[in-house]
Motif scaffolding. Structure first.
Motif, PDB file in Angstrom:
ATOM      1  N   LYS A  83     -29.048  -0.864  46.880  1.00  0.00           N
ATOM      2  CA  LYS A  83     -29.737  -2.091  47.243  1.00  0.00           C
ATOM      3  C   LYS A  83     -30.299  -2.705  45.968  1.00  0.00           C
ATOM      4  O   LYS A  83     -30.426  -2.032  44.939  1.00  0.00           O
ATOM      5  CB  LYS A  83     -30.880  -1.801  48.217  1.00  0.00           C
ATOM      6  CG  LYS A  83     -30.444  -1.270  49.568  1.00  0.00           C
ATOM      7  CD  LYS A  83     -29.819  -2.352  50.410  1.00  0.00           C
ATOM      8  CE  LYS A  83     -29.562  -1.865  51.832  1.00  0.00           C
ATOM      9  NZ  LYS A  83     -28.948  -2.893  52.677  1.00  0.00           N
ATOM     10  N   LYS A  84     -30.655  -3.984  46.023  1.00  0.00           N
ATOM     11  CA  LYS A  84     -31.250  -4.678  44.886  1.00  0.00           C
ATOM     12  C   LYS A  84     -32.700  -5.038  45.199  1.00  0.00           C
ATOM     13  O   LYS A  84     -33.014  -5.447  46.327  1.00  0.00           O
ATOM     14  CB  LYS A  84     -30.481  -5.963  44.580  1.00  0.00           C
ATOM     15  CG  LYS A  84     -29.126  -5.758  43.945  1.00  0.00           C
ATOM     16  CD  LYS A  84     -29.249  -5.470  42.458  1.00  0.00           C
ATOM     17  CE  LYS A  84     -27.862  -5.470  41.801  1.00  0.00           C
ATOM     18  NZ  LYS A  84     -27.964  -5.111  40.367  1.00  0.00           N
ATOM     19  N   ILE A  85     -33.563  -4.904  44.207  1.00  0.00           N
ATOM     20  CA  ILE A  85     -34.931  -5.378  44.314  1.00  0.00           C
ATOM     21  C   ILE A  85     -35.187  -6.303  43.134  1.00  0.00           C
ATOM     22  O   ILE A  85     -34.971  -5.931  41.972  1.00  0.00           O
ATOM     23  CB  ILE A  85     -35.961  -4.225  44.370  1.00  0.00           C
ATOM     24  CG1 ILE A  85     -37.378  -4.773  44.532  1.00  0.00           C
ATOM     25  CG2 ILE A  85     -35.844  -3.288  43.176  1.00  0.00           C
ATOM     26  CD1 ILE A  85     -38.414  -3.700  44.860  1.00  0.00           C
ATOM     27  N   ALA A  86     -35.589  -7.530  43.432  1.00  0.00           N
ATOM     28  CA  ALA A  86     -35.787  -8.537  42.391  1.00  0.00           C
ATOM     29  C   ALA A  86     -37.077  -8.281  41.619  1.00  0.00           C
ATOM     30  O   ALA A  86     -37.982  -7.582  42.092  1.00  0.00           O
ATOM     31  CB  ALA A  86     -35.825  -9.932  43.023  1.00  0.00           C
ATOM     32  N   ALA A  87     -37.165  -8.822  40.425  1.00  0.00           N
ATOM     33  CA  ALA A  87     -38.388  -8.719  39.626  1.00  0.00           C
ATOM     34  C   ALA A  87     -39.556  -9.281  40.425  1.00  0.00           C
ATOM     35  O   ALA A  87     -39.478 -10.379  40.977  1.00  0.00           O
ATOM     36  CB  ALA A  87     -38.218  -9.487  38.319  1.00  0.00           C
ATOM     37  N   GLY A  88     -40.615  -8.483  40.525  1.00  0.00           N
ATOM     38  CA  GLY A  88     -41.800  -8.899  41.259  1.00  0.00           C
ATOM     39  C   GLY A  88     -41.723  -8.706  42.759  1.00  0.00           C
ATOM     40  O   GLY A  88     -42.712  -8.912  43.472  1.00  0.00           O
ATOM     41  N   GLU A  89     -40.592  -8.273  43.270  1.00  0.00           N
ATOM     42  CA  GLU A  89     -40.416  -8.126  44.719  1.00  0.00           C
ATOM     43  C   GLU A  89     -41.033  -6.826  45.227  1.00  0.00           C
ATOM     44  O   GLU A  89     -41.155  -5.833  44.499  1.00  0.00           O
ATOM     45  CB  GLU A  89     -38.921  -8.149  45.070  1.00  0.00           C
ATOM     46  CG  GLU A  89     -38.655  -8.134  46.572  1.00  0.00           C
ATOM     47  CD  GLU A  89     -37.176  -8.119  46.900  1.00  0.00           C
ATOM     48  OE1 GLU A  89     -36.836  -8.112  48.109  1.00  0.00           O
ATOM     49  OE2 GLU A  89     -36.337  -8.110  45.959  1.00  0.00           O
ATOM     50  N   ARG A  90     -41.410  -6.835  46.506  1.00  0.00           N
ATOM     51  CA  ARG A  90     -41.906  -5.652  47.207  1.00  0.00           C
ATOM     52  C   ARG A  90     -41.040  -5.418  48.448  1.00  0.00           C
ATOM     53  O   ARG A  90     -40.734  -6.373  49.175  1.00  0.00           O
ATOM     54  CB  ARG A  90     -43.359  -5.831  47.650  1.00  0.00           C
ATOM     55  CG  ARG A  90     -44.342  -5.940  46.498  1.00  0.00           C
ATOM     56  CD  ARG A  90     -45.707  -6.396  46.976  1.00  0.00           C
ATOM     57  NE  ARG A  90     -46.646  -6.384  45.866  1.00  0.00           N
ATOM     58  CZ  ARG A  90     -47.603  -5.491  45.685  1.00  0.00           C
ATOM     59  NH1 ARG A  90     -47.753  -4.513  46.574  1.00  0.00           N
ATOM     60  NH2 ARG A  90     -48.406  -5.550  44.658  1.00  0.00           N
ATOM     61  N   VAL A  91     -40.663  -4.173  48.682  1.00  0.00           N
ATOM     62  CA  VAL A  91     -39.889  -3.814  49.874  1.00  0.00           C
ATOM     63  C   VAL A  91     -40.638  -2.691  50.587  1.00  0.00           C
ATOM     64  O   VAL A  91     -41.019  -1.698  49.963  1.00  0.00           O
ATOM     65  CB  VAL A  91     -38.466  -3.351  49.516  1.00  0.00           C
ATOM     66  CG1 VAL A  91     -37.683  -3.044  50.797  1.00  0.00           C
ATOM     67  CG2 VAL A  91     -37.737  -4.408  48.697  1.00  0.00           C
ATOM     68  N   LYS A  92     -40.851  -2.856  51.892  1.00  0.00           N
ATOM     69  CA  LYS A  92     -41.629  -1.888  52.653  1.00  0.00           C
ATOM     70  C   LYS A  92     -40.744  -1.023  53.541  1.00  0.00           C
ATOM     71  O   LYS A  92     -39.777  -1.498  54.142  1.00  0.00           O
ATOM     72  CB  LYS A  92     -42.683  -2.605  53.499  1.00  0.00           C
ATOM     73  CG  LYS A  92     -43.737  -3.328  52.672  1.00  0.00           C
ATOM     74  CD  LYS A  92     -44.837  -3.898  53.542  1.00  0.00           C
ATOM     75  CE  LYS A  92     -45.923  -4.546  52.674  1.00  0.00           C
ATOM     76  NZ  LYS A  92     -47.040  -5.067  53.497  1.00  0.00           N
TER      77      LYS A  92
END
Length: 352
Positions: free
Chosen positions: A332-341
């Motif tokens: 999966k990808k997480i962008a700069a500054g992103e939060r995933v719960k």
């Protein structure tokens, strides 16, 4: 469960149906309101004030921190939580994963012969099982160039909160995954359980503190063992599709939901499951207990069942994850500054 602080020297705990209030406590006694379920012994006003049955909230629920000092476990820091019904041990040295879970004094988790260790040794000599072993963020499963099931579990947690109070048990920690010139990720973990509850909840927030997008993967390796896991127990879930991972898994697929007795040198089996609802249970009628894992399907869209009926390695894995394994693996990808719960919970309840 309802509870609140009434003042600097006043403490209240409420659990279920009936409420008993200490109107005239001894001078050295804090006021404690206690509400018990009808399955627990009820503490009357007379028992509390005259017989002195309870004068310390730690008799109802507690949180203790300690470090093992000998054997293979030496150096492991633990937060030992007891909500009055469930007891669960959190491994601070290993990502605040759940080492072990007890319900009414009975073990629920699988613990391998390796025991818990802080040593950095090969995976198969180190994998302890435990109630929860978090896999990721760099890899899950077996992939060339990566540690089996990734490196996250080996990172120590930074505990920022550990409390047992009128709201129940709350433990919060940060697990960092960083690299020079590379990723800057943090997993913020929050573990909670209400007083007298039959559920432990784990809430994770993955944060990308860096300046570029990052790959990640997660697999929550939930491991059930004896006596919760025993001959005659059954896995219950809304299964829409089941795909065997190996040839042996295909040959034994008819028994994928049924727990057998232990078998010497039995090969493990593994299935990729598509579930209609984000939960799976193990029902043990002999024990009179049901264990259920629930999870956030939006961020954990896949599920793996791992079975080992081998003598001495008798275990069941119920594993929500972001990806399947082997040639099905995808980041999966997480962008700069992103939060995933991500959310996960364990419930142990009596069969009705």
């Amino acid at each position: 469960m309802t509870s609140r602080m009434q003042g600097a020297n006043s403490f209240q705990i409420s659990l279920c149906d009936e409420l008993y209030v200490c109107k005239t406590p001894p001078p050295t006694c804090r006021q404690i309101k206690i509400q018990f379920s009808n399955k627990q012994p009820k503490i009357t006003l007379e028992e509390y004030t005259v017989n002195g049955k309870i004068s310390n909230p730690a008799q109802i629920a507690s949180l203790r921190q300690y470090t093992y000092t000998s054997g293979r476990e030496a150096g492991i820091s633990v937060i030992d939580c007891d909500n009055g019904k469930l007891r669960f041990l959190l491994n601070v040295t290993k990502a605040l994963d759940v080492m072990q879970l007890f319900s009414d004094g009975r073990n629920v988790s699988f613990l391998s012969k390796n025991a818990f260790t802080a040593r950095e040794i090969p995976f198969l000599s180190r994998f302890e099982g435990g109630m929860l072993y978090t896999c990721g963020l760099d890899s899950v499963g077996g992939r060339e160039g990566f540690e089996l099931h990734g490196s996250l579990h080996n990172n120590a947690a930074e505990v920022v909160r550990a409390e047992c109070n009128e709201d129940g048990i709350v433990v919060e920690a940060i697990v960092r995954d960083t690299s020079l010139f590379g990723q800057n990720l943090t997993l913020k973990r929050r573990v909670t359980s209400a007083i007298g509850s039959d559920t432990v909840s784990v809430e994770d927030t993955l944060v990308n503190n860096g300046t570029k997008d990052e790959d990640y993967c997660l697999l929550y390796h939930v491991n059930v063992g004896y006596p919760m896991l025993d001959e005659g127990a059954e896995v219950v879930a809304e299964i829409l599709r089941a795909e065997p991972r190996t040839e042996w898994s295909r040959q034994t697929a008819a028994d994928m939901l049924n727990i057998s007795a232990s078998v010497d040198n039995q090969e493990e089996s593994c299935y990729f499951l598509t579930l209609g609802s984000p939960e799976a249970s193990l029902v043990n009628k002999k024990l009179g207990k049901k264990f259920t894992v629930r999870y956030s399907a939006d961020t954990l869209p896949h599920f793996v069942e791992w079975r080992s009926m081998a003598s001495g390695d008798y275990a069941l894995g119920l594993e929500p994850c972001t990806t399947e394994l082997d040639d099905r693996f995808k980041y999966k990808k997480i962008a700069a500054g992103e939060r995933v719960k991500f959310a996960l919970s364990f419930t142990v309840e009596d069969l009705k």
